[in-house]
Design a protein around this motif. Structure first.
Motif, PDB file in Angstrom:
ATOM      1  N   ASP B  96     -25.924 -50.601  32.146  1.00 50.12           N
ATOM      2  CA  ASP B  96     -26.457 -50.411  33.490  1.00 50.12           C
ATOM      3  C   ASP B  96     -27.786 -49.665  33.526  1.00 50.12           C
ATOM      4  O   ASP B  96     -27.938 -48.659  34.187  1.00 50.12           O
ATOM      5  N   ASP B  97     -28.744 -50.188  32.800  1.00 51.76           N
ATOM      6  CA  ASP B  97     -30.034 -49.517  32.701  1.00 51.76           C
ATOM      7  C   ASP B  97     -30.726 -49.355  34.040  1.00 51.76           C
ATOM      8  O   ASP B  97     -31.349 -48.348  34.304  1.00 51.76           O
ATOM      9  N   THR B  98     -30.660 -50.382  34.862  1.00 50.62           N
ATOM     10  CA  THR B  98     -31.397 -50.342  36.115  1.00 50.62           C
ATOM     11  C   THR B  98     -30.842 -49.244  37.008  1.00 50.62           C
ATOM     12  O   THR B  98     -31.592 -48.471  37.612  1.00 50.62           O
ATOM     13  N   LEU B  99     -29.530 -49.144  37.043  1.00 54.00           N
ATOM     14  CA  LEU B  99     -28.904 -48.077  37.827  1.00 54.00           C
ATOM     15  C   LEU B  99     -29.352 -46.707  37.296  1.00 54.00           C
ATOM     16  O   LEU B  99     -29.663 -45.785  38.052  1.00 54.00           O
ATOM     17  N   TRP B 100     -29.406 -46.602  35.983  1.00 51.72           N
ATOM     18  CA  TRP B 100     -29.856 -45.355  35.345  1.00 51.72           C
ATOM     19  C   TRP B 100     -31.291 -45.022  35.785  1.00 51.72           C
ATOM     20  O   TRP B 100     -31.604 -43.883  36.098  1.00 51.72           O
ATOM     21  N   LEU B 101     -32.138 -46.038  35.854  1.00 50.40           N
ATOM     22  CA  LEU B 101     -33.525 -45.809  36.284  1.00 50.40           C
ATOM     23  C   LEU B 101     -33.589 -45.336  37.740  1.00 50.40           C
ATOM     24  O   LEU B 101     -34.353 -44.433  38.078  1.00 50.40           O
ATOM     25  N   TYR B 102     -32.784 -45.956  38.575  1.00 49.07           N
ATOM     26  CA  TYR B 102     -32.738 -45.521  39.975  1.00 49.07           C
ATOM     27  C   TYR B 102     -32.359 -44.036  40.068  1.00 49.07           C
ATOM     28  O   TYR B 102     -32.968 -43.266  40.793  1.00 49.07           O
ATOM     29  N   MET B 103     -31.360 -43.661  39.309  1.00 50.77           N
ATOM     30  CA  MET B 103     -30.882 -42.273  39.391  1.00 50.77           C
ATOM     31  C   MET B 103     -31.898 -41.297  38.816  1.00 50.77           C
ATOM     32  O   MET B 103     -32.062 -40.193  39.302  1.00 50.77           O
ATOM     33  N   ARG B 104     -32.583 -41.771  37.787  1.00 48.29           N
ATOM     34  CA  ARG B 104     -33.632 -40.952  37.184  1.00 48.29           C
ATOM     35  C   ARG B 104     -34.748 -40.678  38.222  1.00 48.29           C
ATOM     36  O   ARG B 104     -35.206 -39.560  38.369  1.00 48.29           O
ATOM     37  N   CYS B 105     -35.156 -41.711  38.925  1.00 51.76           N
ATOM     38  CA  CYS B 105     -36.247 -41.575  39.901  1.00 51.76           C
ATOM     39  C   CYS B 105     -35.830 -40.740  41.113  1.00 51.76           C
ATOM     40  O   CYS B 105     -36.681 -40.188  41.806  1.00 51.76           O
ATOM     41  N   ALA B 106     -34.546 -40.684  41.375  1.00 52.32           N
ATOM     42  CA  ALA B 106     -34.056 -39.923  42.532  1.00 52.32           C
ATOM     43  C   ALA B 106     -33.500 -38.576  42.085  1.00 52.32           C
ATOM     44  O   ALA B 106     -32.773 -37.932  42.835  1.00 52.32           O
ATOM     45  N   HIS B 107     -33.834 -38.154  40.877  1.00 47.75           N
ATOM     46  CA  HIS B 107     -33.276 -36.914  40.331  1.00 47.75           C
ATOM     47  C   HIS B 107     -33.430 -35.756  41.318  1.00 47.75           C
ATOM     48  O   HIS B 107     -34.502 -35.565  41.901  1.00 47.75           O
ATOM     49  N   PRO B 108     -32.357 -34.991  41.531  1.00 49.48           N
ATOM     50  CA  PRO B 108     -32.413 -33.916  42.533  1.00 49.48           C
ATOM     51  C   PRO B 108     -33.449 -32.830  42.230  1.00 49.48           C
ATOM     52  O   PRO B 108     -33.802 -32.055  43.127  1.00 49.48           O
TER      53      PRO B 108
END
Lengths: 135, 384
Positions: B96-108
């Motif tokens: 799930d790389d894409t999901l990982w990228l989304y979460m990375r960009c939205a890092h708190p």
């Protein structure tokens, strides 16, 4: 993410703490002041919060339409005009508190005697064009 | 004229290309720049030489750009004779790389505006110039915002603190910003939200997608030709996009069947009930009020509480709505506007006019201010 205007006044703001007219500052105090203002703008650009800044000449006139087919009429300048804007800076920040913090820093620019001016800056939020999509 | 590259298709590939580079061992920040450079190359070359496999082409060009950047960086360091300890590479996840990228960009660790900018660039594939234009800041400022965000992420250990919910908050912000200039952020937000909803089973992801679709369905009826706002009761409902409404409703039903209610699902349910009414008079306010009860139980949003007062005004009586409004601090945004609306419903037209005028001075945007002025003017100019 909201834009704010930091408005600096020649006249009309409450009196600054270190309120000496600029023409009576020492040359190096003037240089230090200008340097501070430039550094401040640079710092905001690096933090991704800078939008624009402009200074205004103090001389201005009032202009209004004189009706169709006639040239606009001008009047003034009026030395007694209470409120005289000197310039502005526009910032784009995440919160109101951050806008207040930055206005405070800008107000602390050094003035006479190398001491901070503590001038009053007017902080005004921008109206956006449209409401949020979900409103 | 040369054919134009399908930029939407191109942008769809961005997260996959970025993931591929990270899998090969590239660091996020450099890889992200390399992907942007590959996009520029694609727009330049594809009209004359369309690739057989767009994704493979992009990965290969982006990888070359990445190697170039690393080499010139290494050369620069040698010249400067500085020895840097290489920062530990961020471990790329197995699935799930894409999901990982989304979460990375939205890092708190990122501020909301940084997370928004980085998401639009690294997973959305927009250029810095387009993002700057959409948010009406200079390109240099936006470039710095993105650079700082990437630097901050390089230092932040990636755990999964916010998860999907933080990503949803970022996409909700993008959606709410709406339309300005060339880039339609509503369309971008929906595109990203559709992609994300395909990557996670989180019911709130479905809920937010449904909310976006149902809200956007009303968009053609929401503003007049001159840009002025048309309030919900006066909208021409034949202009509502029925296909978006049925898609949104279906997505919402699937989410609700999971029985894990959240704020986006509740808001989408309210939007669906509005969409369901053929006329404003047929609106099921009783059910809408029930959903507002759910919503205020889930989030302490002042907007939700104001809207609940309106719903009560319709479901019970304007007086009941006003009584509820009285319990809310009048410093809330749109408090006067809500009070004006309920007073008008009750027939106190003079008080309503006064409150509309007051609401105009408190509006946070131009369209709303003008709308409130028109409301006041309409009541003030009625024949006495």
């Amino acid at each position: 993410m909201a834009k704010y205007l930091l408005l600096k006044h020649y006249r009309g703001a409450p009196e600054a703490v270190n309120n000496v007219p600029m023409d009576q500052w020492a040359p190096e105090e003037l240089s230090a002041h200008i340097q501070y203002m430039n550094d401040f703008a640079d710092r905001l650009e690096h933090s991704g919060e800078y939008v624009d800044s402009q200074a205004l000449a103090p001389d201005g006139v009032w202009v209004r339409s004189a009706g169709e087919g006639r040239p606009p009429v001008t009047d003034g300048p009026f030395a007694e005009t209470k409120d005289l804007v000197a310039g502005w800076m526009i910032i784009d920040v995440d919160t109101y508190d951050r806008a207040v913090e930055l206005a405070g820093e800008l107000s602390a620019a050094p003035g006479a005697g190398g001491r901070a001016i503590h001038e009053w800056l007017e902080l005004r939020p921008f109206l956006t064009d449209a409401p949020a999509s979900t409103d | 004229m040369a054919p134009v590259v399908d930029e939407t298709m191109l942008r769809e590939l961005v997260p996959q290309v970025l993931s591929a580079l990270i899998h090969r061992g590239a660091d996020f920040a450099t890889a992200e720049d390399a992907v942007q450079e590959a996009l520029v190359e694609a727009v330049r070359h594809w009209p004359r030489q369309p690739p057989k496999d767009a994704k493979a082409w992009l990965i290969s060009v982006a990888w070359k750009k990445f190697l170039d950047a690393v080499r010139s960086d290494a050369a620069r360091r040698r010249r400067e004779d500085i020895v840097h300890a290489e920062p530990a590479a961020i471990p790329a996840p197995a699935t799930d790389d894409t999901l990982w990228l989304y979460m990375r960009c939205a890092h708190p660790a990122l501020s909301p505006s940084s997370a928004v900018a980085l998401t639009l660039r690294a997973v959305g594939g927009l250029t810095t110039g387009q993002i700057a234009q959409a948010y009406m800041v200079p390109e240099r400022t936006m470039a710095q915002r993105i650079t700082r965000a990437k630097r901050k992420l390089a230092g932040a250990r990636f755990t999964e603190p916010g998860g999907v919910i933080t990503v949803l908050k970022v996409l909700y912000l993008i959606f709410n910003e709406g339309y300005s200039g060339d880039v339609d952020l509503v369309v971008e937000a929906i595109r990203l939200m559709r992609q994300l909803a395909g990557l996670t089973h989180h019911p709130e992801a479905q809920g937010l997608l449904a909310l976006m679709l149902l809200t956007t369905a009303r968009r053609p009826a929401r503003t007049a030709a001159d840009g002025s706002l048309i309030p919900l009761p006066l909208q021409d409902r034949t202009l509502w996009d029925r296909s978006l409404i049925s898609e949104g409703t279906a997505v919402l039903q699937r989410a609700l069947s999971r029985d894990q209610l959240g704020e986006y699902q509740a808001q989408a349910a309210i939007a669906a009930l509005h969409a369901d009414a053929q006329t404003a008079q047929e609106t099921d306010w009783i059910q809408i009020l029930e959903w507002y009860d759910e919503l205020v139980g889930l989030v302490s949003s002042p907007v939700a509480r104001l809207n609940r007062a309106v719903a009560r005004g319709h479901a019970e009586s304007p007086g009941a709505g006003l009584a509820e409004l009285d319990r809310l601090p009048d410093s809330l945004p749109r408090h006067s506007a809500t009070a004006a609306y309920l007073h008008e419903m009750r027939g106190d037209l003079t008080e309503a006019a006064r409150l509309y005028a007051q609401a105009a001075t408190k509006a946070s945007n131009l369209a709303e201010r003008n709308h409130m002025l028109h409301q006041a003017s309409r009541l003030n100019s009625r024949p006495s």
